[in-house]
Design an enzyme around this catalytic site. Sequence first.
Site, PDB file in Angstrom:
ATOM      1  N   LYS A 135       0.825  -1.206   0.000  1.00 14.50           N
ATOM      2  CA  LYS A 135       0.000   0.000   0.000  1.00 14.50           C
ATOM      3  C   LYS A 135       0.861   1.257   0.000  1.00 14.50           C
ATOM      4  CE  LYS A 135      -3.688  -0.220  -0.311  1.00 14.50           C
ATOM      5  NZ  LYS A 135      -4.507  -0.392  -1.532  1.00 14.50           N
ATOM      6  N   HIS A 145      -1.440   4.233  -6.950  1.00 13.56           N
ATOM      7  CA  HIS A 145      -2.707   4.952  -7.116  1.00 13.56           C
ATOM      8  C   HIS A 145      -2.461   6.378  -7.627  1.00 13.56           C
ATOM      9  CE1 HIS A 145      -4.554   1.595  -5.082  1.00 13.56           C
ATOM     10  NE2 HIS A 145      -3.821   1.792  -4.005  1.00 13.56           N
ATOM     11  N   PHE A 198      -4.518  -9.171  -6.393  1.00 13.38           N
ATOM     12  CA  PHE A 198      -5.255  -9.600  -5.214  1.00 13.38           C
ATOM     13  C   PHE A 198      -6.734  -9.762  -5.515  1.00 13.38           C
ATOM     14  CE2 PHE A 198      -1.621  -7.682  -2.931  1.00 13.38           C
ATOM     15  CZ  PHE A 198      -1.389  -8.666  -1.974  1.00 13.38           C
ATOM     16  N   GLN A 219      -6.375  10.104  -9.483  1.00 13.53           N
ATOM     17  CA  GLN A 219      -6.599  10.117  -8.041  1.00 13.53           C
ATOM     18  C   GLN A 219      -6.036  11.401  -7.433  1.00 13.53           C
ATOM     19  OE1 GLN A 219      -5.284   7.509  -9.728  1.00 13.53           O
ATOM     20  NE2 GLN A 219      -5.932   5.538  -8.865  1.00 13.53           N
ATOM     21  N   THR A 265     -23.243  -5.191 -20.134  1.00 13.12           N
ATOM     22  CA  THR A 265     -23.105  -3.745 -19.936  1.00 13.12           C
ATOM     23  C   THR A 265     -22.749  -3.005 -21.219  1.00 13.12           C
ATOM     24  OG1 THR A 265     -20.776  -4.011 -19.301  1.00 13.12           O
ATOM     25  CG2 THR A 265     -22.413  -4.058 -17.535  1.00 13.12           C
ATOM     26  N   VAL A 301     -15.929  -2.755  -4.892  1.00 12.96           N
ATOM     27  CA  VAL A 301     -14.632  -3.380  -4.659  1.00 12.96           C
ATOM     28  C   VAL A 301     -13.533  -2.609  -5.382  1.00 12.96           C
ATOM     29  CG1 VAL A 301     -13.306  -5.520  -4.868  1.00 12.96           C
ATOM     30  CG2 VAL A 301     -15.758  -5.620  -4.373  1.00 12.96           C
ATOM     31  N   SER A 302     -13.835  -2.083  -6.556  1.00 13.70           N
ATOM     32  CA  SER A 302     -12.821  -1.368  -7.335  1.00 13.70           C
ATOM     33  C   SER A 302     -12.417  -0.065  -6.682  1.00 13.70           C
ATOM     34  CB  SER A 302     -13.330  -1.126  -8.755  1.00 13.70           C
ATOM     35  OG  SER A 302     -13.521  -2.354  -9.410  1.00 13.70           O
ATOM     36  N   ARG A 358      -2.575  -8.077 -19.406  1.00  9.89           N
ATOM     37  CA  ARG A 358      -3.032  -8.769 -18.201  1.00  9.89           C
ATOM     38  C   ARG A 358      -2.000  -8.621 -17.092  1.00  9.89           C
ATOM     39  NH1 ARG A 358      -6.554 -12.694 -16.480  1.00  9.89           N
ATOM     40  NH2 ARG A 358      -5.779 -14.220 -14.954  1.00  9.89           N
ATOM     41  N   ILE A 372     -13.909  -0.138   0.557  1.00  9.17           N
ATOM     42  CA  ILE A 372     -12.642  -0.256   1.288  1.00  9.17           C
ATOM     43  C   ILE A 372     -11.557  -0.679   0.299  1.00  9.17           C
ATOM     44  CG2 ILE A 372     -11.448  -1.466   3.147  1.00  9.17           C
ATOM     45  CD1 ILE A 372     -14.204  -1.880   4.471  1.00  9.17           C
ATOM     46  N   GLY A 426     -14.207 -11.919 -14.252  1.00  9.88           N
ATOM     47  CA  GLY A 426     -12.827 -11.610 -13.899  1.00  9.88           C
ATOM     48  C   GLY A 426     -12.426 -12.200 -12.557  1.00  9.88           C
TER      49      GLY A 426
END
Length: 357
Positions: free
Chosen positions: A75, A93, A132, A98, A224, A270-271, A127, A309, A199
């Site tokens: 992180k 990130h 995780f 961001q 989608t 989740v993303s 890819r 989260i 995925g």
Amino acid sequence: MVHLWVRAEQRPAEQRVGITPEGVSALLNAGFKVTVEDSAARAIPISAYQTTGCDIAAAGSWQTAPDDVIVFGLKELDPNGPDLRHRHIMFGHAYKGQADGPDLLRRFKNGGGALYDLEYLTEPSGRRVAAFGYWAGFAGAAVGLKVWAAQQAGAAPGPDRIGVYAGRDALLAELQRELDHAMSGGASQPDMIVIGALGRVGSGACDLAAALGLPVTKWDMAETASGGPFPEILNHSLFVNCILASPDVPVFVPKTAPDEPRKLSVIADVSCDPSSPYNPIPVYSESSTFDAPVTRVTQGPPPLDVTAIDNLPSMLPVESSTDYAAQLLPSLLSLNSTDNGVWARARQLFDTHVAQV
């Protein structure tokens, strides 16, 4: 000789690590030097690393390490830290708009270091070499169901309900108890819709639902393709988003959704890219944490809560670390050739972005 320095994570509740003792042994046998910082929080104890014969250092001591060290963590770093003179492997990130991205890149630019962003370590096909994702999806769906169960009791889950688990089975057992309690009070069985179901992330979310015997609607690119928004999402108890924000991703749940007729009461993103201009769920704008896992969008009825989260696999640190480390190890073993392959592609991307700050 490549010197890999595995730093202690700085984020609260982060117990994961990107390399196991077995991986450290493999690097040492291949001629690498490895230093592992001590950490009271890491899921794998420092004693397991000591047995490999690697060097052990104090937490945070990477800042005074030699310039040629490659610092490896997961992180992001403390945003108030110094300029960065080392090469770092981590999730930065910083490349998708961001809010903290420009500051991080300026720290690298000022210090002369470089970022090999784990999100962008990719094969030529694009890819990722390691992710995780599976455990993020599994844990994200679990948190979403915990939020739903708490809603049935007129409450919101706090840090006593969202935490770190010894393993998958312990989490599933606790979830089943919470769901049984909610339904014993008259609630109907919840159902979920997962977007990105084909995925890695979506597979984890769908497997969580299957383990609990819950109905799940599985959507991916075909469903989608029309461009959204999608009123079908509102007909489910829980929506689990497993699609990364990007210019090509449509809006899934529009800002008007809280005022529309709906069954939907929980969104598990989740993303988790709320600060991105491409956020497909613009009903919220801030990430959640283990201590504050919910953003309430509206009281309803029904209420609408978002949980987002960004370190979800931390809920299952042993499984997620072991899985991720096994995927990443072949790339770490090629660190003696950073001018080629996966590392060269990551460095080129960093050079492109750092030149823009």
